[in-house]
Design a protein around this motif. Structure first.
Motif, PDB file in Angstrom:
ATOM      1  N   ASP A   1     -31.409   1.455  11.205  1.00  0.00           N
ATOM      2  CA  ASP A   1     -31.859   1.805   9.851  1.00  0.00           C
ATOM      3  C   ASP A   1     -31.454   0.735   8.837  1.00  0.00           C
ATOM      4  OD1 ASP A   1     -32.873   4.108  10.927  1.00  0.00           O
ATOM      5  OD2 ASP A   1     -31.121   5.353  10.400  1.00  0.00           O
ATOM      6  N   ALA A   2     -30.235   0.169   8.995  1.00  0.00           N
ATOM      7  CA  ALA A   2     -29.791  -0.867   8.059  1.00  0.00           C
ATOM      8  C   ALA A   2     -30.541  -2.168   8.256  1.00  0.00           C
ATOM      9  CB  ALA A   2     -28.290  -1.099   8.221  1.00  0.00           C
ATOM     10  N   ALA A   3     -31.097  -2.392   9.459  1.00  0.00           N
ATOM     11  CA  ALA A   3     -31.801  -3.635   9.735  1.00  0.00           C
ATOM     12  C   ALA A   3     -33.118  -3.733   8.977  1.00  0.00           C
ATOM     13  CB  ALA A   3     -32.044  -3.769  11.238  1.00  0.00           C
ATOM     14  N   ARG A   4     -33.610  -2.635   8.440  1.00  0.00           N
ATOM     15  CA  ARG A   4     -34.891  -2.683   7.731  1.00  0.00           C
ATOM     16  C   ARG A   4     -34.776  -3.373   6.378  1.00  0.00           C
ATOM     17  NH1 ARG A   4     -36.809   3.397   7.627  1.00  0.00           N
ATOM     18  NH2 ARG A   4     -34.645   3.591   6.889  1.00  0.00           N
ATOM     19  N   TYR A   5     -33.571  -3.396   5.815  1.00  0.00           N
ATOM     20  CA  TYR A   5     -33.392  -3.950   4.477  1.00  0.00           C
ATOM     21  C   TYR A   5     -33.224  -5.475   4.522  1.00  0.00           C
ATOM     22  CZ  TYR A   5     -32.553   0.951   3.411  1.00  0.00           C
ATOM     23  OH  TYR A   5     -32.682   2.306   3.297  1.00  0.00           O
ATOM     24  N   GLN A   6     -33.677  -6.118   3.486  1.00  0.00           N
ATOM     25  CA  GLN A   6     -33.571  -7.566   3.370  1.00  0.00           C
ATOM     26  C   GLN A   6     -32.116  -7.978   3.228  1.00  0.00           C
ATOM     27  OE1 GLN A   6     -35.911  -9.963   3.468  1.00  0.00           O
ATOM     28  NE2 GLN A   6     -37.615  -8.516   3.834  1.00  0.00           N
ATOM     29  N   PRO A   7     -31.776  -9.224   3.658  1.00  0.00           N
ATOM     30  CA  PRO A   7     -30.404  -9.704   3.458  1.00  0.00           C
ATOM     31  C   PRO A   7     -30.040  -9.768   1.979  1.00  0.00           C
ATOM     32  CG  PRO A   7     -31.841 -11.467   4.204  1.00  0.00           C
ATOM     33  CD  PRO A   7     -32.624 -10.206   4.336  1.00  0.00           C
ATOM     34  N   ALA A   8     -28.779  -9.586   1.684  1.00  0.00           N
ATOM     35  CA  ALA A   8     -28.327  -9.556   0.294  1.00  0.00           C
ATOM     36  C   ALA A   8     -28.466 -10.907  -0.382  1.00  0.00           C
ATOM     37  CB  ALA A   8     -26.881  -9.077   0.234  1.00  0.00           C
ATOM     38  N   ARG A   9     -28.134 -12.007   0.318  1.00  0.00           N
ATOM     39  CA  ARG A   9     -28.183 -13.318  -0.317  1.00  0.00           C
ATOM     40  C   ARG A   9     -28.708 -14.396   0.619  1.00  0.00           C
ATOM     41  NH1 ARG A   9     -22.475 -15.750  -1.612  1.00  0.00           N
ATOM     42  NH2 ARG A   9     -22.571 -15.830   0.655  1.00  0.00           N
ATOM     43  N   ASP A  10     -28.330 -14.346   1.877  1.00  0.00           N
ATOM     44  CA  ASP A  10     -28.668 -15.431   2.800  1.00  0.00           C
ATOM     45  C   ASP A  10     -30.076 -15.275   3.347  1.00  0.00           C
ATOM     46  OD1 ASP A  10     -26.149 -16.533   2.417  1.00  0.00           O
ATOM     47  OD2 ASP A  10     -25.273 -15.335   4.042  1.00  0.00           O
ATOM     48  N   LYS A  11     -30.437 -16.216   4.188  1.00  0.00           N
ATOM     49  CA  LYS A  11     -31.803 -16.231   4.727  1.00  0.00           C
ATOM     50  C   LYS A  11     -31.978 -15.190   5.823  1.00  0.00           C
ATOM     51  CE  LYS A  11     -35.163 -19.419   6.799  1.00  0.00           C
ATOM     52  NZ  LYS A  11     -35.406 -20.799   7.268  1.00  0.00           N
ATOM     53  N   TYR A  12     -30.961 -14.989   6.662  1.00  0.00           N
ATOM     54  CA  TYR A  12     -31.062 -14.066   7.798  1.00  0.00           C
ATOM     55  C   TYR A  12     -29.949 -13.019   7.720  1.00  0.00           C
ATOM     56  CZ  TYR A  12     -34.107 -17.586   9.935  1.00  0.00           C
ATOM     57  OH  TYR A  12     -35.129 -18.477  10.181  1.00  0.00           O
ATOM     58  N   LYS A  13     -30.270 -11.836   8.206  1.00  0.00           N
ATOM     59  CA  LYS A  13     -29.256 -10.816   8.457  1.00  0.00           C
ATOM     60  C   LYS A  13     -28.969 -10.839   9.961  1.00  0.00           C
ATOM     61  CE  LYS A  13     -29.055  -6.938   6.250  1.00  0.00           C
ATOM     62  NZ  LYS A  13     -29.307  -5.563   5.732  1.00  0.00           N
ATOM     63  N   ILE A  14     -27.751 -11.174  10.292  1.00  0.00           N
ATOM     64  CA  ILE A  14     -27.391 -11.456  11.678  1.00  0.00           C
ATOM     65  C   ILE A  14     -26.393 -10.404  12.157  1.00  0.00           C
ATOM     66  CG2 ILE A  14     -26.364 -13.149  13.260  1.00  0.00           C
ATOM     67  CD1 ILE A  14     -27.212 -15.334  11.259  1.00  0.00           C
TER      68      ILE A  14
ATOM     69  N   ILE B   1     -25.943   2.943  16.899  1.00  0.00           N
ATOM     70  CA  ILE B   1     -27.100   2.063  17.020  1.00  0.00           C
ATOM     71  C   ILE B   1     -28.224   2.523  16.090  1.00  0.00           C
ATOM     72  CG2 ILE B   1     -28.828   1.175  18.615  1.00  0.00           C
ATOM     73  CD1 ILE B   1     -26.025   0.029  18.976  1.00  0.00           C
ATOM     74  N   ARG B   2     -28.360   3.812  15.871  1.00  0.00           N
ATOM     75  CA  ARG B   2     -29.366   4.293  14.922  1.00  0.00           C
ATOM     76  C   ARG B   2     -29.047   3.835  13.508  1.00  0.00           C
ATOM     77  NH1 ARG B   2     -30.022  10.512  17.202  1.00  0.00           N
ATOM     78  NH2 ARG B   2     -31.562  10.032  18.848  1.00  0.00           N
ATOM     79  N   GLU B   3     -27.756   3.887  13.150  1.00  0.00           N
ATOM     80  CA  GLU B   3     -27.375   3.394  11.820  1.00  0.00           C
ATOM     81  C   GLU B   3     -27.664   1.905  11.701  1.00  0.00           C
ATOM     82  OE1 GLU B   3     -23.320   4.351  11.196  1.00  0.00           O
ATOM     83  OE2 GLU B   3     -23.622   6.526  11.221  1.00  0.00           O
TER      84      GLU B   3
ATOM     85  N   GLU C   1     -38.643 -10.168  10.248  1.00  0.00           N
ATOM     86  CA  GLU C   1     -38.468 -11.627  10.291  1.00  0.00           C
ATOM     87  C   GLU C   1     -37.064 -12.056   9.885  1.00  0.00           C
ATOM     88  OE1 GLU C   1     -41.442 -13.381   7.897  1.00  0.00           O
ATOM     89  OE2 GLU C   1     -43.121 -12.783   9.185  1.00  0.00           O
ATOM     90  N   HIS C   2     -36.343 -11.216   9.194  1.00  0.00           N
ATOM     91  CA  HIS C   2     -35.030 -11.609   8.694  1.00  0.00           C
ATOM     92  C   HIS C   2     -33.890 -11.145   9.602  1.00  0.00           C
ATOM     93  CE1 HIS C   2     -35.885  -7.543   7.130  1.00  0.00           C
ATOM     94  NE2 HIS C   2     -34.580  -7.350   7.313  1.00  0.00           N
ATOM     95  N   ILE C   3     -34.194 -10.520  10.734  1.00  0.00           N
ATOM     96  CA  ILE C   3     -33.168  -9.970  11.620  1.00  0.00           C
ATOM     97  C   ILE C   3     -33.003 -10.849  12.851  1.00  0.00           C
ATOM     98  CG2 ILE C   3     -32.570  -8.044  13.139  1.00  0.00           C
ATOM     99  CD1 ILE C   3     -31.990  -7.481  10.281  1.00  0.00           C
ATOM    100  N   ILE C   4     -31.745 -11.140  13.211  1.00  0.00           N
ATOM    101  CA  ILE C   4     -31.412 -11.868  14.449  1.00  0.00           C
ATOM    102  C   ILE C   4     -30.244 -11.142  15.116  1.00  0.00           C
ATOM    103  CG2 ILE C   4     -30.528 -14.016  15.442  1.00  0.00           C
ATOM    104  CD1 ILE C   4     -31.957 -15.543  13.266  1.00  0.00           C
ATOM    105  N   PHE C   5     -30.399 -10.831  16.398  1.00  0.00           N
ATOM    106  CA  PHE C   5     -29.348 -10.176  17.185  1.00  0.00           C
ATOM    107  C   PHE C   5     -28.714 -11.204  18.121  1.00  0.00           C
ATOM    108  CE2 PHE C   5     -32.063  -6.589  16.078  1.00  0.00           C
ATOM    109  CZ  PHE C   5     -31.128  -5.653  15.668  1.00  0.00           C
ATOM    110  N   MET C   6     -27.388 -11.193  18.179  1.00  0.00           N
ATOM    111  CA  MET C   6     -26.631 -12.039  19.117  1.00  0.00           C
ATOM    112  C   MET C   6     -25.673 -11.129  19.881  1.00  0.00           C
ATOM    113  SD  MET C   6     -25.696 -15.331  16.734  1.00  0.00           S
ATOM    114  CE  MET C   6     -26.950 -16.087  15.704  1.00  0.00           C
ATOM    115  N   MET C   7     -25.788 -11.107  21.216  1.00  0.00           N
ATOM    116  CA  MET C   7     -24.964 -10.241  22.054  1.00  0.00           C
ATOM    117  C   MET C   7     -24.117 -11.100  22.987  1.00  0.00           C
ATOM    118  SD  MET C   7     -27.664  -7.173  22.949  1.00  0.00           S
ATOM    119  CE  MET C   7     -29.107  -8.209  22.929  1.00  0.00           C
ATOM    120  N   ALA C   8     -22.809 -10.902  22.923  1.00  0.00           N
ATOM    121  CA  ALA C   8     -21.862 -11.604  23.798  1.00  0.00           C
ATOM    122  C   ALA C   8     -21.318 -10.619  24.823  1.00  0.00           C
ATOM    123  CB  ALA C   8     -20.718 -12.207  22.980  1.00  0.00           C
TER     124      ALA C   8
END
Length: 673
Positions: free
Chosen positions: A115-128, A110-112, A154-161
Motif C-alpha cells: 500500500d505504501a509503494a503506491r505513493y510517490q517518493p518524498a524527495r528523491d527519484k526512486y522509492k527503494i 507485506i500488505r502495508e 515506475e518509482h519503485i525498486i525492490f532489492m532482496m538480499a
C-alpha cells in the motif's frame, strides 16, 4: 562518538571498494551508465560478502542528485557529497526503506509495504525497498507481493538480499534480476586486512594476518570481526597493539596445523602410541574433540588437493589453479605438500572419509573423546589393510579356459589323498617364466603402501611355498626305462596328476624301432607313499551301512525345523563304523561342534538311528582338526559340468587354499545360448 567496530567503520561506500565481487559491480555500473534500471534485484551468496552493502551503494547511485558525467560525478559511482548520498549512508533517508524480513515476514507487513509503494517518493527519484534475509518471508506474503513485482510503479525498486535463494519462490525470482555473489578470495581478504592494520596502527606479522584471513572462510565481515577481537586482546608495545599467530590461535580455540602434520607422520610410521599421545595432549589442554576433528578434516582436505595439484613439499607449483583450490597461506601450502608426499591419493581420500564420518558422529555421541581417539586409530589401521584388488592381483592367470598356467616343478601342488602308486616316471615340463603376476597390477606404481610387519602372526602366506623335492637323472634312451612296481598302499586315492603339475606320462617301453632317434630326457621320480598317512581300512559293507545311516540322519534333520545347519554339517562329515561305535568325523571345530549340532539335533539323529535298526551303535561326534580342514575335499561334481570347471580354475583353487572357501552355487551362463 562511541566506538565503531571495524566491519562498520570500513564498510565500502563505492563499488570500487567492494572486494571480490567485480562481476556484480561492473554489471551494475554499466546498467547505471546505460539507464537499464530493473525494478527488482536479488543479491544472494555467502554471509558477510557485501550483499546488503552493494544494495545500499546501488541505492545511493540511483538517487544521487548529481548526474553521471558531471564534474562531481564523472562515473556511475555515487558522489557521496549530496544530501541523498549522505542520508542513505547514515541510514536516515526517507525514500530508502531497509526492512528486516526475518521479523517482518508475514502477509500483513507485506500488505502495508504494498500500500505504501503506491505513493510517490518524498524527495528523491526512486522509492527503494531493501529486504534483508528475504528468504524468511512466507509464501503467502510473497504471493501478496507478486502483482506489485510484475507491474510495479515506475518509482519503485525492490532489492532482496538472501543467503538461501532457493527458498524464494520461482515466480518471484523470475521477475527480478538475480546476482550470485562469490566467496571472497584469501588474497583479497589478506589485502584488506593488511590495509586496515596500517590505518589502525596495529603491528601484525604476515602469519597472523593469514590466520585471520583463513578464519574468515571467505567472509570479509567474519575476518574483520575476528581481527577486531584480536586487537582488543593483543599486548601493547609503544602504544601499538601487536598481533601474532599464537595469540590468535589461543583466542579462537584452535591448534596449529603442525600438530596434524605430526599426527600424519606418526600414521605413516605406524606408531599408534604416538598418535594417541598427541591426541591426549590436545584434549587435556581443553580443546573440544569436535573442533579438533573439524580442523583435521580441513587439513586433510588441503592435503588431498595438494596431492591432486602436485604441490611439492617445498611449496612448488602452488600458483595458479592450485593456489585457487587451496586458499591458504604459503606456509600452510608447504605443510600440506609435505603431508601429502607421505601418502597416495587413495589413502588420503580414505583418511578424509574416516575423519568426516568421525566428525559427523561427534555431534550426537556422548563420549566424544573416545570416538575422536577411535577415528585417529582407524587412520593407522588403514595402512595395514590390503584391498581385495591387490590380493586378487597376485593370483596366477590361467593359460586357457579352466587350465592353470604351469610354472615348472616349483609350482605349488594341491594336497590330495594317497595314491595307489608310489612312483611314476614322468617327463619334466618345459620351464615357464618365473613371474606369476598378471600383466597389470593396479597397485604396482604405489610403492608407499605399507605391508604387514614381519613379526605379525596373522599375515596371510601369499608367497609361493617351497617346490616339491624331485630327483632327476638323464637317460640316453626311452627304451632304457623300466616300469616301476607300484608300492603296496592298501587304499585308493586320486591319480598323481592332482599332486604334481600335469606332465606327459611315459608308457611302457615299446620296440626300439618306434623311436628312430632316441632323445635325451629328464625323468622326475617323486616318492609319494613316504609322506602320506594311510587311514585305517574299512570294509565295503561297513562303508555302505555308514553311508545309509548318514543319509537317514541327514534327512531326519532336514525334516525338522531350524536344524538345517546341523544337517549340512553331518552331510559333509565322514561316517565310519568301528566295532560298536558309529564315529562321525565332522569338519567343525571343538567350539563350533556343540553349537551347530546341539542337544536337540543329537536327539533327532539318535531317534533316526534307532528307527533304522542301528540303536546298538554308540554315536560319537568328533571335531575336525586343522589337518582335516586343510585336506577337506570338495563335494563331488559331475565331470564336465560347470561346477567341475569352476573347481579346476586356478583362482578358485587359490581362494580355497587361502580362505578355506567352498563353492555353493555355480551359474552356467552358457546354458541360455
Amino acid at each position: 562518538m562511541a566506538y565503531q567496530v571495524l566491519a562498520r567503520k570500513y564498510r565500502p561506500q563505492r563499488f570500487a571498494d567492494v572486494a571480490g565481487q567485480d562481476h556484480v559491480t561492473v554489471t551494475l555500473m554499466n546498467a547505471l551508465t546505460q539507464g537499464r534500471i530493473a525494478h527488482g534485484y536479488i543479491f544472494s551468496g555467502h554471509r558477510g560478502i557485501g550483499k546488503t552493502t552493494i544494495a545500499r551503494i546501488l541505492a545511493m547511485a540511483l538517487n544521487c542528485r548529481n548526474t553521471i558525467g558531471s564534474e562531481l560525478r564523472p562515473t556511475a559511482e555515487p558522489c557521496e557529497v549530496c544530501d541523498s548520498c549522505t542520508e542513505i549512508r547514515n541510514g536516515n533517508a526517507v525514500d530508502v526503506i531497509e526492512i528486516d524480513a526475518a521479523t517482518n515476514r508475514g502477509i500483513d507487513e507485506i500488505r502495508e509495504l504494498r500500500d505504501a509503494a503506491r505513493y510517490q517518493p518524498a524527495r528523491d527519484k526512486y522509492k527503494i525497498y531493501i529486504l534483508d534475509e528475504a528468504h524468511q518471508i512466507t509464501d503467502a506474503a510473497f504471493n501478496a507481493l507478486l502483482k506489485t513485482l510484475e507491474e510495479p510503479p515506475e518509482h519503485i525498486i525492490f532489492m532482496m538480499a538472501t543467503t538461501q535463494p532457493e527458498d524464494i519462490p520461482q515466480t518471484v525470482r523470475s521477475r527480478c534480476q538475480h546476482f550470485s555473489f562469490h566467496a571472497v578470495k584469501l588474497v583479497d581478504i589478506l589485502s584488506e586486512l593488511r590495509g586496515i592494520a596500517e590505518r589502525e596502527g596495529v603491528d601484525a606479522d604476515e602469519g597472523a594476518l593469514s590466520l585471520l584471513a583463513e578464519a574468515g572462510d571467505g567472509s570479509m565481515r567474519d575476518a574483520l570481526s575476528i581481527m577486531d577481537q584480536a586487537i582488543a586482546s593483543a599486548p601493547v608495545e609503544d602504544g601499538r597493539p601487536v598481533l601474532d599467530a599464537s595469540q590468535i590461535r589461543e583466542l579462537m580455540g584452535t591448534v596449529p596445523n603442525a600438530v596434524f602434520e605430526k599426527i600424519l607422520e606418526a600414521v605413516d610410521g605406524n606408531r599408534s602410541a604416538e598418535v594417541i599421545t598427541v591426541a591426549n595432549q590436545l584434549l587435556d589442554a581443553g580443546n573440544s574433540p569436535a573442533q579438533l576433528a573439524r580442523q583435521f578434516v580441513r587439513y586433510l582436505r588441503n592435503c588431498v588437493i595438494a596431492k591432486i595439484a602436485g604441490i611439492g613439499s617445498d611449496g612448488a607449483d602452488a600458483n595458479g589453479v592450485s593456489g585457487e583450490l587451496l586458499q591458504i597461506s604459503a606456509d600452510e601450502q608447504r605443510r600440506a605438500g609435505r603431508s601429502a608426499a607421505l601418502f597416495g591419493e587413495e589413502e588420503l581420500t580414505r583418511f578424509l572419509q574416516v575423519m568426516l564420518r568421525t566428525f559427523d558422529e561427534l555431534g550426537y555421541r556422548q563420549e566424544q573423546r573416545f570416538h575422536f581417539e577411535l577415528g585417529l586409530l582407524k587412520l593407522v589401521h588403514l595402512r595395514r589393510l590390503l584391498p581385495v584388488e591387490e590380493v586378487l592381483s597376485q593370483f596366477p592367470v590361467g593359460a586357457g579356459a579352466g587350465q592353470p598356467r604351469v610354472q615348472g616343478l616349483a609350482a605349488q601342488p594341491r594336497t590330495s589323498a594317497p595314491s595307489p602308486v608310489a612312483n611314476r616316471v614322468m617327463s619334466a615340463p618345459a620351464p615357464a617364466p618365473a613371474s606369476t603376476k598378471p600383466a597389470f597390477s593396479p597397485f604396482e606404481v604405489d610403492k608407499s603402501r605399507k605391508r604387514f610387519e614381519s613379526g605379525d602372526a596373522e599375515k596371510p602366506a601369499m608367497a609361493t611355498p617351497a617346490p616339491v623335492p624331485v630327483v632327476t637323472k638323464p637317460i640316453e634312451s626311452v627304451s632304457a626305462i623300466k616300469p616301476l612296481e607300484p608300492a603296496a598302499v592298501p587304499v585308493a586315492a586320486p591319480p598323481v596328476k592332482d599332486v604334481i603339475p600335469p606332465a606327459k606320462e611315459v608308457v611302457s617301453p615299446s620296440p626300439v624301432e618306434a623311436v628312430p632317434k632316441p632323445a635325451k630326457v629328464e625323468v622326475a621320480t617323486i616318492d609319494i607313499a613316504a609322506s602320506i598317512a594311510v587311514p585305517s581300512p574299512q570294509s565295503s559293507e561297513s562303508s555302505q551301512e555308514a553311508a545309509e545311516l548318514q543319509r537317514v540322519a541327514t534327512e531326519a534333520l532336514m525334516s525338522a525345523k531350524s536344524q538345517g545347519s546341523a544337517a549340512d554339517a553331518l552331510a559333509d562329515a565322514e561316517w565310519m563304523i568301528e566295532g560298536n561305535e558309529l564315529r562321525v568325523q565332522t569338519e567343525l571345530s571343538k567350539t563350533m561342534l556343540p553349537m551347530v549340532v546341539n542337544v536337540e539335533a543329537e536327539k533327532i539323529v539318535r531317534a533316526a538311528l534307532r528307527d533304522a535298526g542301528a540303536g546298538a551303535l554308540k554315536l560319537v561326534l568328533l571335531p575336525g582338526t586343522a589337518t582335516a580342514a586343510a585336506a577337506k575335499k570338495p563335494r563331488a561334481a559331475k565331470s564336465g559340468s560347470a561346477q567341475a570347471k569352476a573347481m579346476e580354475h586356478p583362482v578358485v583353487q587359490q581362494a580355497q587354499k587361502l580362505f578355506d572357501a567352498e563353492i555353493r552355487n555355480v551359474i552356467d551362463l552358457s546354458e541360455g545360448e
